[in-house]
Design a protein around this motif. Structure first.
Motif, PDB file in Angstrom:
ATOM      1  N   ILE A 162       0.853  -1.188   0.000  1.00  0.00           N
ATOM      2  CA  ILE A 162       0.000   0.000   0.000  1.00  0.00           C
ATOM      3  C   ILE A 162       0.887   1.235   0.000  1.00  0.00           C
ATOM      4  O   ILE A 162       1.785   1.364   0.835  1.00  0.00           O
ATOM      5  N   SER A 163       0.634   2.152  -0.922  1.00  0.00           N
ATOM      6  CA  SER A 163       1.414   3.384  -1.015  1.00  0.00           C
ATOM      7  C   SER A 163       0.819   4.455  -0.120  1.00  0.00           C
ATOM      8  O   SER A 163      -0.356   4.384   0.277  1.00  0.00           O
ATOM      9  N   ASN A 164       1.623   5.461   0.193  1.00  0.00           N
ATOM     10  CA  ASN A 164       1.146   6.576   1.019  1.00  0.00           C
ATOM     11  C   ASN A 164      -0.049   7.258   0.367  1.00  0.00           C
ATOM     12  O   ASN A 164      -0.087   7.437  -0.851  1.00  0.00           O
ATOM     13  N   GLY A 165      -1.039   7.609   1.206  1.00  0.00           N
ATOM     14  CA  GLY A 165      -2.180   8.366   0.734  1.00  0.00           C
ATOM     15  C   GLY A 165      -3.384   7.545   0.341  1.00  0.00           C
ATOM     16  O   GLY A 165      -4.472   8.095   0.155  1.00  0.00           O
ATOM     17  N   ILE A 166      -3.237   6.231   0.209  1.00  0.00           N
ATOM     18  CA  ILE A 166      -4.382   5.404  -0.181  1.00  0.00           C
ATOM     19  C   ILE A 166      -5.338   5.206   0.991  1.00  0.00           C
ATOM     20  O   ILE A 166      -6.554   5.154   0.821  1.00  0.00           O
ATOM     21  N   ILE A 167      -4.799   5.103   2.202  1.00  0.00           N
ATOM     22  CA  ILE A 167      -5.586   4.974   3.424  1.00  0.00           C
ATOM     23  C   ILE A 167      -5.304   6.198   4.289  1.00  0.00           C
ATOM     24  O   ILE A 167      -4.171   6.678   4.352  1.00  0.00           O
ATOM     25  N   ASN A 168      -6.340   6.709   4.957  1.00  0.00           N
ATOM     26  CA  ASN A 168      -6.152   7.945   5.730  1.00  0.00           C
ATOM     27  C   ASN A 168      -5.277   7.725   6.969  1.00  0.00           C
ATOM     28  O   ASN A 168      -5.046   6.594   7.412  1.00  0.00           O
ATOM     29  N   GLY A 191       6.121   0.507  -1.076  1.00  0.00           N
ATOM     30  CA  GLY A 191       5.141   0.660  -0.004  1.00  0.00           C
ATOM     31  C   GLY A 191       5.450   1.894   0.809  1.00  0.00           C
ATOM     32  O   GLY A 191       6.611   2.171   1.114  1.00  0.00           O
ATOM     33  N   GLY A 192       4.426   2.670   1.135  1.00  0.00           N
ATOM     34  CA  GLY A 192       4.643   3.911   1.861  1.00  0.00           C
ATOM     35  C   GLY A 192       5.109   3.683   3.282  1.00  0.00           C
ATOM     36  O   GLY A 192       4.638   2.766   3.971  1.00  0.00           O
ATOM     37  N   VAL A 193       6.029   4.528   3.745  1.00  0.00           N
ATOM     38  CA  VAL A 193       6.507   4.424   5.121  1.00  0.00           C
ATOM     39  C   VAL A 193       5.358   4.650   6.101  1.00  0.00           C
ATOM     40  O   VAL A 193       5.250   3.972   7.122  1.00  0.00           O
ATOM     41  N   ALA A 194       4.476   5.601   5.774  1.00  0.00           N
ATOM     42  CA  ALA A 194       3.332   5.870   6.638  1.00  0.00           C
ATOM     43  C   ALA A 194       2.327   4.725   6.645  1.00  0.00           C
ATOM     44  O   ALA A 194       1.481   4.642   7.531  1.00  0.00           O
ATOM     45  N   MET A 195       2.416   3.846   5.652  1.00  0.00           N
ATOM     46  CA  MET A 195       1.494   2.719   5.533  1.00  0.00           C
ATOM     47  C   MET A 195       2.113   1.413   6.036  1.00  0.00           C
ATOM     48  O   MET A 195       1.553   0.340   5.829  1.00  0.00           O
ATOM     49  N   LEU A 196       3.275   1.493   6.688  1.00  0.00           N
ATOM     50  CA  LEU A 196       3.965   0.273   7.119  1.00  0.00           C
ATOM     51  C   LEU A 196       3.090  -0.588   8.030  1.00  0.00           C
ATOM     52  O   LEU A 196       3.100  -1.818   7.928  1.00  0.00           O
ATOM     53  N   GLY A 197       2.375   0.040   8.926  1.00  0.00           N
ATOM     54  CA  GLY A 197       1.518  -0.730   9.824  1.00  0.00           C
ATOM     55  C   GLY A 197       0.466  -1.520   9.074  1.00  0.00           C
ATOM     56  O   GLY A 197       0.159  -2.669   9.431  1.00  0.00           O
ATOM     57  N   LEU A 198      -0.081  -0.924   8.019  1.00  0.00           N
ATOM     58  CA  LEU A 198      -1.077  -1.611   7.198  1.00  0.00           C
ATOM     59  C   LEU A 198      -0.448  -2.786   6.457  1.00  0.00           C
ATOM     60  O   LEU A 198      -0.999  -3.895   6.439  1.00  0.00           O
ATOM     61  N   GLY A 216     -10.923   3.408   5.806  1.00  0.00           N
ATOM     62  CA  GLY A 216     -10.334   4.737   5.608  1.00  0.00           C
ATOM     63  C   GLY A 216      -9.734   4.980   4.247  1.00  0.00           C
ATOM     64  O   GLY A 216      -8.753   5.721   4.132  1.00  0.00           O
ATOM     65  N   GLY A 217     -10.321   4.388   3.199  1.00  0.00           N
ATOM     66  CA  GLY A 217      -9.806   4.606   1.853  1.00  0.00           C
ATOM     67  C   GLY A 217      -9.998   6.047   1.403  1.00  0.00           C
ATOM     68  O   GLY A 217     -11.046   6.654   1.650  1.00  0.00           O
ATOM     69  N   THR A 218      -8.991   6.608   0.775  1.00  0.00           N
ATOM     70  CA  THR A 218      -9.059   8.010   0.332  1.00  0.00           C
ATOM     71  C   THR A 218      -8.932   8.146  -1.188  1.00  0.00           C
ATOM     72  O   THR A 218      -9.098   9.242  -1.716  1.00  0.00           O
ATOM     73  N   THR A 219      -8.639   7.060  -1.880  1.00  0.00           N
ATOM     74  CA  THR A 219      -8.417   7.104  -3.322  1.00  0.00           C
ATOM     75  C   THR A 219      -9.533   6.367  -4.041  1.00  0.00           C
ATOM     76  O   THR A 219      -9.933   5.279  -3.629  1.00  0.00           O
ATOM     77  N   ASP A 220     -10.044   6.956  -5.113  1.00  0.00           N
ATOM     78  CA  ASP A 220     -11.068   6.313  -5.923  1.00  0.00           C
ATOM     79  C   ASP A 220     -10.419   5.219  -6.762  1.00  0.00           C
ATOM     80  O   ASP A 220      -9.569   5.496  -7.619  1.00  0.00           O
TER      81      ASP A 220
END
Length: 239
Positions: free
Chosen positions: A8-14, A107-114, A171-175
């Protein structure tokens, strides 16, 4: 929908949802460290390093599916669970994901937990539960444990992909250009194919190790078949 890769890349989940899963991943990994210490010995420690290196190598190989519209990669949770057990196996996959995010931007650093939740925790847990069941009903041979590894690989990859669906729902943010049900079906179908490929690799690897050094295969030496009921003579001949 340009790409459906497991990372998962950064910004896909809030942010709030990402933070919750980051906390969850930290707690589970800390528990894995505690439990994994009991398993580590002079056989498991070097095997864990080899497993992590192997998973790192195969995860770097992204391949296209459906004429290049979709790509994916192997996860390695089932292979890790079979060879080094669930606790150390989850840590191996998590370490690989951290290195990939920090060094290679996969994979986004902010999304590592996901990503850790899906691939290191859910994937490895689903794989180990299946392996623990299958090694009790299949022959305890290289062929039997390789079959268990194959089945666990297929199921665990699909389970990991559905973790993303839950996270996107929360928490999806991307269409992504699809309904949630359509997205779930697409992810399951794509990762079923990936799981079959991963299963073949895991089964071959496990069978090879089991033939040469069965003592290095966690599923063979740590998971025991349920012993049959044993009657214990009672005083006076009673049973």
């Amino acid at each position: 929908m340009e790409n459906l890769a497991m990372h998962i890349s950064n910004g896909i989940i809030n942010g709030p949802v990402a933070a919750v899963f980051a906390a969850f991943a930290l707690v589970v990994l800390a528990y894995c460290v505690v439990r994994g210490r009991a398993d580590l010995d002079d056989r498991l420690a070097p095997m864990a390093g080899l497993v992590a290196a192997f998973i790192f190598a195969v995860q770097m190989l992204n391949f296209p599916i459906f004429t290049g519209a979709v790509s994916g990669h192997l996860l390695g949770g089932a292979l890790a669970a079979t060879l080094v057990g669930p606790w150390v196996g989850a840590l191996c996959v998590a370490v690989v994901l951290v290195v990939q995010a920090l060094v290679f931007g996969d994979g986004g650093v902010a999304m590592l937990g996901l990503n850790i939740t899906n691939m290191a925790i859910l994937g490895t847990a689903a794989a180990y539960l299946l392996i623990a069941l299958l090694v009790r009903v299949l022959p305890r041979t290289p062929a039997g444990v390789s079959i268990a590894a194959f089945v666990a690989s297929v199921v665990s990859v699909v389970v990991a992909s559905q973790g993303f669906i839950l996270q996107y729902w929360l928490g999806g943010t991307t269409d992504v250009g699809s309904t949630l049900g359509g997205l779930a079906g697409t992810m399951a179908g794509v990762h079923l194919l990936i799981g079959i490929g991963e299963g073949l690799i895991a089964a071959t690897t496990v069978a090879t190790v089991a033939k040469v050094r069965p003592d290095l295969v966690y599923a063979l030496r740590a998971l025991r078949a349920t012993p049959a009921a044993v009657s214990v003579p009672m005083p006076g001949g009673a049973r």
